[in-house]
Design a protein around this motif. Structure first.
Motif, mmCIF file in Angstrom:
data_model
loop_
_atom_site.group_PDB
_atom_site.id
_atom_site.type_symbol
_atom_site.label_atom_id
_atom_site.label_comp_id
_atom_site.label_asym_id
_atom_site.label_seq_id
_atom_site.Cartn_x
_atom_site.Cartn_y
_atom_site.Cartn_z
ATOM 1 N N UNK A 52 1.090 -1.080 0.005
ATOM 2 C CA UNK A 52 -0.238 -0.023 0.055
ATOM 3 C C UNK A 52 0.802 1.177 -0.093
ATOM 4 N N UNK A 53 0.728 2.058 -0.779
ATOM 5 C CA UNK A 53 1.524 3.410 -1.095
ATOM 6 C C UNK A 53 0.404 4.324 -0.296
ATOM 7 N N UNK A 54 0.845 4.749 0.927
ATOM 8 C CA UNK A 54 0.068 5.476 1.916
ATOM 9 C C UNK A 54 0.469 6.963 2.145
ATOM 10 N N UNK A 55 -0.190 7.883 1.844
ATOM 11 C CA UNK A 55 0.073 9.065 1.959
ATOM 12 C C UNK A 55 -0.204 9.519 3.389
ATOM 13 N N UNK A 76 -1.693 -8.599 5.480
ATOM 14 C CA UNK A 76 -0.209 -8.760 5.314
ATOM 15 C C UNK A 76 0.495 -7.884 4.430
ATOM 16 N N UNK A 77 -0.288 -6.729 3.927
ATOM 17 C CA UNK A 77 0.270 -5.578 2.937
ATOM 18 C C UNK A 77 1.241 -4.903 3.802
ATOM 19 N N UNK A 78 2.321 -4.689 2.877
ATOM 20 C CA UNK A 78 3.481 -3.718 3.285
ATOM 21 C C UNK A 78 3.032 -2.324 2.955
ATOM 22 N N UNK A 79 3.334 -1.581 4.123
ATOM 23 C CA UNK A 79 3.020 -0.213 3.870
ATOM 24 C C UNK A 79 4.346 0.582 3.550
ATOM 25 N N UNK A 80 4.010 1.568 2.457
ATOM 26 C CA UNK A 80 5.234 2.381 2.144
ATOM 27 C C UNK A 80 4.529 3.823 2.198
ATOM 28 N N UNK A 101 8.557 1.550 4.897
ATOM 29 C CA UNK A 101 9.449 2.621 4.401
ATOM 30 C C UNK A 101 8.705 3.751 4.291
ATOM 31 N N UNK A 102 9.444 4.775 3.756
ATOM 32 C CA UNK A 102 8.695 6.092 3.357
ATOM 33 C C UNK A 102 9.408 6.633 2.365
ATOM 34 N N UNK A 103 8.895 7.197 1.437
ATOM 35 C CA UNK A 103 9.399 7.699 0.177
ATOM 36 C C UNK A 103 8.770 9.242 -0.121
ATOM 37 N N UNK A 115 11.091 0.579 -5.527
ATOM 38 C CA UNK A 115 10.893 0.463 -3.921
ATOM 39 C C UNK A 115 9.681 -0.744 -3.676
ATOM 40 N N UNK A 116 8.785 -0.485 -4.579
ATOM 41 C CA UNK A 116 7.656 -1.397 -4.375
ATOM 42 C C UNK A 116 8.146 -2.677 -4.319
ATOM 43 N N UNK A 117 9.114 -3.064 -5.364
ATOM 44 C CA UNK A 117 9.479 -4.576 -5.453
ATOM 45 C C UNK A 117 10.193 -4.846 -4.023
ATOM 46 N N UNK A 118 11.080 -3.999 -3.551
ATOM 47 C CA UNK A 118 11.759 -4.307 -2.575
ATOM 48 C C UNK A 118 10.768 -4.473 -1.270
ATOM 49 N N UNK A 119 10.076 -3.875 -1.064
ATOM 50 C CA UNK A 119 9.165 -3.915 0.211
ATOM 51 C C UNK A 119 8.381 -5.052 -0.187
ATOM 52 N N UNK A 120 7.792 -5.520 -1.467
ATOM 53 C CA UNK A 120 6.678 -6.422 -1.516
ATOM 54 C C UNK A 120 7.795 -7.775 -1.060
ATOM 55 N N UNK A 121 8.994 -7.804 -1.427
ATOM 56 C CA UNK A 121 9.864 -9.106 -1.126
ATOM 57 C C UNK A 121 9.808 -9.288 0.408
ATOM 58 N N UNK A 122 9.389 -8.275 1.191
ATOM 59 C CA UNK A 122 9.523 -8.378 2.705
ATOM 60 C C UNK A 122 10.610 -7.581 3.328
ATOM 61 N N UNK A 123 11.213 -6.715 2.537
ATOM 62 C CA UNK A 123 12.564 -6.088 2.982
ATOM 63 C C UNK A 123 12.102 -4.714 3.330
ATOM 64 N N UNK A 124 12.750 -4.136 4.155
ATOM 65 C CA UNK A 124 12.423 -2.481 4.383
ATOM 66 C C UNK A 124 13.289 -1.878 3.646
#
Length: 222
Positions: A52-55, A76-80, A101-103, A115-124
């Motif tokens: 999830x790309x979250x403002x 289970x969604x990772x939040x950026x 993460x934050x971008x 960044x989306x790919x990295x976070x989706x793999x479970x990495x911060x």
């Protein structure tokens, strides 16, 4: 395998731009949009995305509260987190809420996609320099290191060493070199740390290390 993404931002133009950037990649797909935090939680609950790309700032319910809701619900969604400033006053709270993460919103399209790919793999995803600046800036909000023994008692001595260096923003390769281990062994230790402490990723591990007093912000250089 396609990474499924939900975009949450109260500005329609930004949502459209993010969708265009992500949908242009064959391995990324935007499966939902939200204009506020309440809607973000509902859409993420319905679509079960990978990321999830979250403002940070949104009406009705902000991105921090929405992230906290998703984590509490076991989504289970990772939040950026998306922010305008690299040290936005809410970023620290967002990371503690469970964001991976934050971008910055002016991040280059290629970097956003990666960044989306990295976070989706479970990495911060958080630059080491930004991590240190962020924690140093909010040092006065850190709790006293009174509970470290209880919280970290489940870790072995080596795992505590790895956690300490992780909190110092060292990469697996750097930790391996420092402790004279293989990178694979370090990855195994990091996985064990996350599992034992019930953490989602390295960013939560860093925050916990500071919260428990295992690592404290270094005084500013004068």
């Amino acid at each position: 395998m396609t990474v499924r993404v939900v975009v949450a931002d109260d500005q329609e133009l930004i949502r459209a731009g993010l969708r265009t950037v992500l949908d242009a990649r064959p391995d990324l797909s935007v499966v939902g949009e939200a204009a506020d935090g309440v809607e973000a939680v509902a859409v993420a609950t319905r679509t079960r995305p990978d990321v999830v790309l979250m403002d940070v700032r949104m009406p009705r319910r902000d991105g921090i509260a929405a992230t906290r809701d998703l984590v509490a619900a076991g989504n289970p969604a990772r939040v950026v987190m998306l922010t305008t400033f690299d040290l936005d006053e809410h970023v620290y709270a967002a990371l503690r809420a469970g964001a991976s993460a934050f971008l910055l919103k002016d991040t280059r399209p290629a970097d956003l996609a990666e960044a989306v790919r990295v976070v989706a793999r479970g990495e911060a995803l958080l630059a080491p320099t930004v991590t240190r600046r962020l924690l140093d800036r909010y040092a006065d909000r850190l709790p006293a290191p009174a509970t470290a023994g209880d919280v970290l008692a489940v870790l072995t001595a080596r795992e505590r060493e790895v956690l300490t260096l992780t909190a110092r923003a060292l990469s697996n390769a750097e930790i391996a070199a420092r402790l004279h281990l293989s990178t694979a062994t370090v990855k195994t230790h990091v996985s064990a740390i996350l599992t034992k402490l019930g953490l989602r990723d390295r960013i939560q591990a860093v925050v916990l290390a500071y919260d428990t007093g295992l690592v404290r912000p270094e005084p500013p250089v004068r």
